[in-house]
Design an enzyme around this catalytic site. Structure first.
Site, short mmCIF file in Angstrom:
data_model
loop_
_atom_site.label_atom_id
_atom_site.label_comp_id
_atom_site.label_asym_id
_atom_site.label_seq_id
_atom_site.Cartn_x
_atom_site.Cartn_y
_atom_site.Cartn_z
CG ASP A 79 -51.93 -10.51 5.29
OD1 ASP A 79 -51.27 -9.90 4.43
OD2 ASP A 79 -52.55 -9.92 6.20
CD GLU A 155 -60.01 -10.34 10.65
OE1 GLU A 155 -59.80 -9.45 11.50
OE2 GLU A 155 -60.23 -10.07 9.46
C1 GLP Z 1 -55.05 -5.28 6.61
C2 GLP Z 1 -53.93 -6.35 6.50
C3 GLP Z 1 -52.94 -6.20 7.59
C4 GLP Z 1 -52.60 -4.74 7.73
C5 GLP Z 1 -53.79 -4.07 8.39
C6 GLP Z 1 -53.64 -2.57 8.57
O1 GLP Z 1 -56.29 -5.88 6.68
N1 GLP Z 1 -54.38 -7.71 6.43
O2 GLP Z 1 -51.80 -6.98 7.32
O3 GLP Z 1 -51.48 -4.58 8.53
O4 GLP Z 1 -54.98 -4.39 7.73
O5 GLP Z 1 -53.74 -1.88 7.36
P1 GLP Z 1 -53.32 -0.38 7.16
O6 GLP Z 1 -51.84 -0.31 7.36
O7 GLP Z 1 -53.70 -0.04 5.74
O8 GLP Z 1 -54.06 0.42 8.17
#
Ligand code: GLP
Length: 253
Positions: A79, A155
């Protein structure tokens, strides 16, 4: 759904790095879908360490070790933020570049990224889908888990048949992404993401979950109803999906 419950974050990172390494050895031209976020940082660090080590000269002048050849891999970044380009400190493609691509000396030409500055983001998304088809599909898709159950930027409310597209970030995602960039005002409001149908087409999915703050949502993903309200729950009936969690994240299962 398969489960690997690791003792801690290091063990989780090592288990996921094992999976990437064995795929890279078994299928040098594999396609990987890769997320950013804090969860996979340890996986990339461990994998890069192994790659470097594999390329060190052998002792006693026996030449080089059986170095991991990553020159035929293809990578798709999961993304990106809309209106954010390369060189912007918030660029997710640059994040993966720093953590994995450069340390592993993977040629930038092997890495597909969403162009956050595209004048035609819908077209960019269609081209992303076409590029995945062109390489024969994704062999291994790594995913992190958002605190609201999102995967990528799919989402709550995302449909299982969704494809790569522009999405509006949920308030909870803006709040949780704020820690990366120094405050919610710095978080873009829109993102580009691979869709749930795109993710579900990967031959194998690894959902990485770490830390006590993910325990409640992981329980919903695994034990609650399969629902658009918890997008990661829609991966549950994939034929080859593994939840890799550390003990803290798995505490409520
Ligand atoms: C973000 C990203 C995701 C990611 C998730 C978890 O918003 N868009 O791709 O996997 O949130 O993030 P984290 O690993 O920092 O908890």
């Amino acid at each position: 759904m398969n489960f690997v419950i690791a003792a801690d974050y290091n063990a989780l990172s090592s288990a996921a790095a094992d999976r990437i390494e064995s795929l890279a050895r078994a299928k040098p031209n594999a396609a990987l879908g890769l997320p950013t976020g804090e969860t996979p940082v340890g996986v990339y660090r461990e994998f890069a360490r192994r790659v470097r080590e594999s390329r060190l000269p052998l002792p006693l002048g026996e030449g080089r070790g059986e170095g991991l050849d990553l020159s035929h891999l293809t990578i798709f970044v999961l993304d990106e933020y809309l209106d954010v380009g390369r060189g912007d400190p918030r660029c997710l493609a640059d994040w993966l570049d720093r953590d994995l691509i450069r340390p592993c000396e993977i040629a930038p030409g092997r890495v597909h990224v969403f162009d956050g500055l595209s004048a035609e983001p819908t077209l960019t998304c269609a081209e992303y889908e076409a590029a995945i088809v062109e390489v024969g599909g994704i062999d291994l898709q790594l995913l992190g888990l958002g605190p609201n159950g999102h995967v990528g930027f799919n989402e709550p409310g995302s449909r299982p048949d969704s494809r790569s597209r522009v999405v509006r970030l949920a308030a909870e995602s803006i709040a949780s992404n704020a820690r990366y960039w120094g405050g919610p005002d710095r978080v873009p409001r829109y993102g580009l993401t691979m869709g749930l149908a795109t993710l579900r087409q990967a031959r194998e999915i690894l959902l990485l979950v770490s830390g006590a703050n993910k325990a409640k949502i992981l329980r919903e993903v695994v034990e609650g109803p399969m629902t658009n309200d918890v997008p990661a729950s829609l991966l549950r009936d994939h034929p080859n999906v593994t939840v890799m969690a550390d003990r803290e994240a798995a505490a409520d299962l």
